[in-house]
Design a protein around this motif. Structure first.
Motif, PDB file in Angstrom:
ATOM      1  N   ALA A 278       0.815  -1.213   0.000  1.00 41.99           N
ATOM      2  CA  ALA A 278       0.000   0.000   0.000  1.00 41.99           C
ATOM      3  C   ALA A 278       0.846   1.259   0.000  1.00 41.99           C
ATOM      4  O   ALA A 278       0.415   2.310  -0.509  1.00 41.99           O
ATOM      5  CB  ALA A 278      -0.930   0.011   1.215  1.00 41.99           C
ATOM      6  N   HIS A 279       2.053   1.190   0.562  1.00 41.40           N
ATOM      7  CA  HIS A 279       2.854   2.395   0.758  1.00 41.40           C
ATOM      8  C   HIS A 279       3.891   2.611  -0.345  1.00 41.40           C
ATOM      9  O   HIS A 279       4.738   3.501  -0.212  1.00 41.40           O
ATOM     10  CB  HIS A 279       3.565   2.349   2.112  1.00 41.40           C
ATOM     11  N   VAL A 280       3.838   1.851  -1.443  1.00 38.06           N
ATOM     12  CA  VAL A 280       4.835   1.963  -2.507  1.00 38.06           C
ATOM     13  C   VAL A 280       4.221   2.575  -3.759  1.00 38.06           C
ATOM     14  O   VAL A 280       3.121   2.189  -4.184  1.00 38.06           O
ATOM     15  CB  VAL A 280       5.452   0.586  -2.832  1.00 38.06           C
ATOM     16  N   TYR A 281       4.959   3.510  -4.364  1.00 38.12           N
ATOM     17  CA  TYR A 281       4.562   4.208  -5.578  1.00 38.12           C
ATOM     18  C   TYR A 281       5.753   4.199  -6.536  1.00 38.12           C
ATOM     19  O   TYR A 281       6.877   3.908  -6.137  1.00 38.12           O
ATOM     20  CB  TYR A 281       4.172   5.659  -5.274  1.00 38.12           C
ATOM     21  N   LEU A 282       5.508   4.529  -7.802  1.00 34.71           N
ATOM     22  CA  LEU A 282       6.613   4.553  -8.756  1.00 34.71           C
ATOM     23  C   LEU A 282       6.415   5.613  -9.814  1.00 34.71           C
ATOM     24  O   LEU A 282       5.306   6.124 -10.021  1.00 34.71           O
ATOM     25  CB  LEU A 282       6.783   3.194  -9.442  1.00 34.71           C
ATOM     26  N   ASP A 283       7.531   5.926 -10.477  1.00 32.94           N
ATOM     27  CA  ASP A 283       7.489   6.675 -11.731  1.00 32.94           C
ATOM     28  C   ASP A 283       8.454   6.013 -12.702  1.00 32.94           C
ATOM     29  O   ASP A 283       9.143   5.062 -12.348  1.00 32.94           O
ATOM     30  CB  ASP A 283       7.823   8.165 -11.511  1.00 32.94           C
ATOM     31  N   VAL A 284       8.477   6.506 -13.944  1.00 34.13           N
ATOM     32  CA  VAL A 284       9.486   6.037 -14.893  1.00 34.13           C
ATOM     33  C   VAL A 284      10.430   7.164 -15.285  1.00 34.13           C
ATOM     34  O   VAL A 284      11.291   6.989 -16.154  1.00 34.13           O
ATOM     35  CB  VAL A 284       8.866   5.361 -16.135  1.00 34.13           C
ATOM     36  N   SER A 297       5.254   5.740 -24.883  1.00 34.79           N
ATOM     37  CA  SER A 297       4.033   4.966 -24.651  1.00 34.79           C
ATOM     38  C   SER A 297       4.361   3.510 -24.335  1.00 34.79           C
ATOM     39  O   SER A 297       3.666   2.868 -23.537  1.00 34.79           O
ATOM     40  CB  SER A 297       3.085   5.056 -25.848  1.00 34.79           C
ATOM     41  N   ALA A 298       5.444   2.974 -24.929  1.00 36.25           N
ATOM     42  CA  ALA A 298       5.824   1.585 -24.667  1.00 36.25           C
ATOM     43  C   ALA A 298       6.292   1.412 -23.223  1.00 36.25           C
ATOM     44  O   ALA A 298       5.922   0.450 -22.541  1.00 36.25           O
ATOM     45  CB  ALA A 298       6.923   1.150 -25.629  1.00 36.25           C
ATOM     46  N   VAL A 299       7.107   2.349 -22.738  1.00 35.92           N
ATOM     47  CA  VAL A 299       7.587   2.275 -21.356  1.00 35.92           C
ATOM     48  C   VAL A 299       6.424   2.449 -20.390  1.00 35.92           C
ATOM     49  O   VAL A 299       6.297   1.714 -19.399  1.00 35.92           O
ATOM     50  CB  VAL A 299       8.678   3.327 -21.114  1.00 35.92           C
ATOM     51  N   LEU A 300       5.563   3.411 -20.659  1.00 36.67           N
ATOM     52  CA  LEU A 300       4.410   3.630 -19.780  1.00 36.67           C
ATOM     53  C   LEU A 300       3.461   2.433 -19.804  1.00 36.67           C
ATOM     54  O   LEU A 300       2.887   2.077 -18.771  1.00 36.67           O
ATOM     55  CB  LEU A 300       3.674   4.905 -20.204  1.00 36.67           C
ATOM     56  N   ALA A 301       3.301   1.804 -20.967  1.00 38.83           N
ATOM     57  CA  ALA A 301       2.425   0.631 -21.042  1.00 38.83           C
ATOM     58  C   ALA A 301       2.946  -0.492 -20.158  1.00 38.83           C
ATOM     59  O   ALA A 301       2.171  -1.168 -19.461  1.00 38.83           O
ATOM     60  CB  ALA A 301       2.306   0.160 -22.490  1.00 38.83           C
ATOM     61  N   GLU A 302       4.253  -0.707 -20.158  1.00 41.99           N
ATOM     62  CA  GLU A 302       4.828  -1.746 -19.306  1.00 41.99           C
ATOM     63  C   GLU A 302       4.697  -1.380 -17.828  1.00 41.99           C
ATOM     64  O   GLU A 302       4.403  -2.239 -16.997  1.00 41.99           O
ATOM     65  CB  GLU A 302       6.288  -1.961 -19.683  1.00 41.99           C
ATOM     66  N   ALA A 303       4.899  -0.111 -17.511  1.00 44.63           N
ATOM     67  CA  ALA A 303       4.771   0.315 -16.113  1.00 44.63           C
ATOM     68  C   ALA A 303       3.340   0.184 -15.609  1.00 44.63           C
ATOM     69  O   ALA A 303       3.112  -0.055 -14.418  1.00 44.63           O
ATOM     70  CB  ALA A 303       5.237   1.765 -15.971  1.00 44.63           C
ATOM     71  N   LEU A 304       2.385   0.328 -16.519  1.00 48.32           N
ATOM     72  CA  LEU A 304       0.975   0.305 -16.125  1.00 48.32           C
ATOM     73  C   LEU A 304       0.301  -1.042 -16.390  1.00 48.32           C
ATOM     74  O   LEU A 304      -0.922  -1.143 -16.309  1.00 48.32           O
ATOM     75  CB  LEU A 304       0.212   1.409 -16.861  1.00 48.32           C
ATOM     76  N   GLU A 305       1.073  -2.066 -16.703  1.00 44.71           N
ATOM     77  CA  GLU A 305       0.462  -3.376 -16.950  1.00 44.71           C
ATOM     78  C   GLU A 305      -0.338  -3.856 -15.747  1.00 44.71           C
ATOM     79  O   GLU A 305      -1.449  -4.385 -15.892  1.00 44.71           O
ATOM     80  CB  GLU A 305       1.546  -4.395 -17.303  1.00 44.71           C
ATOM     81  N   ILE A 306       0.224  -3.694 -14.539  1.00 44.04           N
ATOM     82  CA  ILE A 306      -0.492  -4.136 -13.329  1.00 44.04           C
ATOM     83  C   ILE A 306      -0.574  -3.056 -12.265  1.00 44.04           C
ATOM     84  O   ILE A 306      -1.265  -3.241 -11.254  1.00 44.04           O
ATOM     85  CB  ILE A 306       0.162  -5.390 -12.714  1.00 44.04           C
ATOM     86  N   THR A 307       0.075  -1.927 -12.453  1.00 45.65           N
ATOM     87  CA  THR A 307       0.115  -0.878 -11.429  1.00 45.65           C
ATOM     88  C   THR A 307      -1.263  -0.267 -11.203  1.00 45.65           C
ATOM     89  O   THR A 307      -1.920   0.138 -12.170  1.00 45.65           O
ATOM     90  CB  THR A 307       1.083   0.244 -11.846  1.00 45.65           C
ATOM     91  N   PRO A 308      -1.712  -0.156  -9.967  1.00 41.51           N
ATOM     92  CA  PRO A 308      -2.936   0.620  -9.713  1.00 41.51           C
ATOM     93  C   PRO A 308      -2.746   2.056 -10.203  1.00 41.51           C
ATOM     94  O   PRO A 308      -1.675   2.644 -10.033  1.00 41.51           O
ATOM     95  CB  PRO A 308      -3.057   0.570  -8.184  1.00 41.51           C
ATOM     96  N   SER A 315       7.437  12.219 -13.101  1.00 42.31           N
ATOM     97  CA  SER A 315       8.641  12.995 -12.805  1.00 42.31           C
ATOM     98  C   SER A 315       9.478  13.079 -14.061  1.00 42.31           C
ATOM     99  O   SER A 315       9.394  12.229 -14.950  1.00 42.31           O
ATOM    100  CB  SER A 315       9.464  12.387 -11.666  1.00 42.31           C
ATOM    101  N   SER A 316      10.304  14.106 -14.115  1.00 38.65           N
ATOM    102  CA  SER A 316      11.238  14.250 -15.234  1.00 38.65           C
ATOM    103  C   SER A 316      12.652  13.828 -14.846  1.00 38.65           C
ATOM    104  O   SER A 316      13.421  13.398 -15.692  1.00 38.65           O
ATOM    105  CB  SER A 316      11.269  15.708 -15.721  1.00 38.65           C
ATOM    106  N   ASP A 317      13.013  13.980 -13.575  1.00 40.93           N
ATOM    107  CA  ASP A 317      14.404  13.866 -13.118  1.00 40.93           C
ATOM    108  C   ASP A 317      15.325  14.735 -13.960  1.00 40.93           C
ATOM    109  O   ASP A 317      16.520  14.445 -14.110  1.00 40.93           O
ATOM    110  CB  ASP A 317      14.904  12.419 -13.112  1.00 40.93           C
ATOM    111  N   ALA A 318      14.798  15.813 -14.523  1.00 42.43           N
ATOM    112  CA  ALA A 318      15.622  16.703 -15.339  1.00 42.43           C
ATOM    113  C   ALA A 318      16.704  17.342 -14.486  1.00 42.43           C
ATOM    114  O   ALA A 318      16.450  17.785 -13.365  1.00 42.43           O
ATOM    115  CB  ALA A 318      14.747  17.776 -15.977  1.00 42.43           C
TER     116      ALA A 318
END
Length: 376
Positions: A278-284, A297-308, A315-318
């Motif tokens: 419950a306490h874990v989040y992510l970005d790419v 879109s390919a990277v985001l699709a993989e990140a969102l395959e199962i992520t709520p 984030s940009s991490d610029a």
């Protein structure tokens, strides 16, 4: 243009992890060094401009500087120099459409903007405290080994008490990797480790003290950002897999939010952790401007395959160049729009849900985690 793209283009993004930009004009070697996570290789014939991110800079940033799309590097850099860094920053940061910046102030090998300078009058700015920098400042001031733990805790409390601080961050992935003993170290263990570290000096890279730092972050009570995955050559990538944190995440369940930054190529492991904890989040993060809008879109699709959907943040991490603040935003907007619109068109997602995902991932998830004002 579809409704999803329109919503993303209109959204003021919350960039929950980024850095300042260099306050100087840049020659070609300096600019190239800031658009790669590797090194420049003079004489090799290899230039960062001849990479996906270099192509994306020339495609998406050049028109904002008054050039044709895909302008050659020489023309791009000449125009950048002609305009000067202040005007370049004004144009590119303004076009990014970011409404809130959460700025890591603990990494500044160059002279870069403060959070307030980065945001200017167009956005709100908050600070993220890098805990390794706090620990190294404590050591630099001088401290007895047996007093290190208390001194570090006091310095960390002082740092997070500054106005505008919303989170802390660790770069344990760079210093030791995540294959650490998940238990909190005892006082005697910390004292012995501090004695070793203070005697030899240098960066905080003792596994015991890194564990102590992570547990101190839990005690501070603020969201904790953790660099994972892709980074520069100082990193040992196989040690930066966030799945290695699983036992520690079990230990700290119910305490603080943990934000897994960047994650690529371990974004699927990060997605798993965000799905089961419950306490874990992510970005790419910076993966988006390095792959560019063409593959975002390919990277985001993989990140969102199962992520709520309430667990993915933008984030940009610029760092260093405003081009990366722009490319992060463009890649996120275009990549997410393409992904969601495809699902809407296939009737796998209704438009109302797609528009909620836009707002959640682009802004509201960060607001919920960091608890800053909805109007900032």
């Amino acid at each position: 243009m579809g409704a999803v793209r329109e919503a993303l283009d209109a959204l003021a993004l919350v960039d929950h992890h980024c850095h300042g930009v260099v306050t100087a004009d840049l020659d070609r070697p300096a600019f190239e060094s800031l658009i790669t996570e590797g090194s420049r290789w003079p004489g090799s014939g290899v230039s960062p401009f001849d990479s996906p991110v270099g192509v994306a800079v020339r495609r998406h940033c050049a028109p904002l500087l008054g050039l044709e799309r895909h302008a050659p590097p020489e023309e791009y850099l000449a125009r950048r120099a002609e305009l000067g860094w202040r005007e370049v920053h004004r144009r590119l940061l303004g076009a990014a459409g970011t409404g809130v910046y959460c700025v890591d102030t603990g990494y500044a090998p160059d002279d870069v903007t403060t959070p307030a300078e980065l945001a200017g009058e167009r956005a709100a700015a908050y600070e993220v405290v890098r805990l390794e920098s706090v620990a190294e400042a404590v050591a630099a001031r001088g401290v007895e080994p047996d007093g290190y733990a208390d001194a570090f805790r006091a310095a960390a409390l002082e740092a997070v008490g500054r106005p505008g601080v919303v989170a802390v961050k660790s770069v344990a992935a760079y210093r030791t990797g995540f294959a650490l003993d998940p238990d909190r170290p005892g006082d005697a263990e910390v004292g012995q480790a501090a004695r070793r570290w203070l005697a030899r000096g240098g960066r905080l890279d003792d596994p015991v003290l890194v564990r102590h730092l992570l547990w101190t972050a839990v005690d501070l009570g603020l969201p904790l950002q953790l660099h994972t995955g892709f980074g520069d050559s100082d990193l040992r990538l196989h040690r930066a897999d966030p799945a290695l944190l699983t036992d520690w995440l079990h230990r700290i369940s119910g305490t603080i939010p943990v934000l897994l930054l960047h994650c690529w190529p371990y974004h699927r492991q990060a997605a798993y952790l965000a799905t089961v904890f419950a306490h874990v989040y992510l970005d790419v993060g910076l993966a988006l401007h390095y792959v560019g809008p063409a593959r975002a879109s390919a990277v985001l699709a993989e990140a969102l395959e199962i992520t709520p959907f309430r667990k993915l943040l933008y984030s940009s991490d610029a760092y260093g160049v405003a081009e990366f603040h722009l490319l992060g935003a463009v890649s996120f907007r275009q990549g997410l729009a393409a992904l969601l619109q495809e699902r809407v068109d296939a009737d796998e997602l209704c438009l109302a849900d797609a528009l909620r995902i836009v707002t959640w991932t682009g802004a509201d998830n960060s607001r919920q985690v960091y608890r800053f004002s909805a109007t900032s």
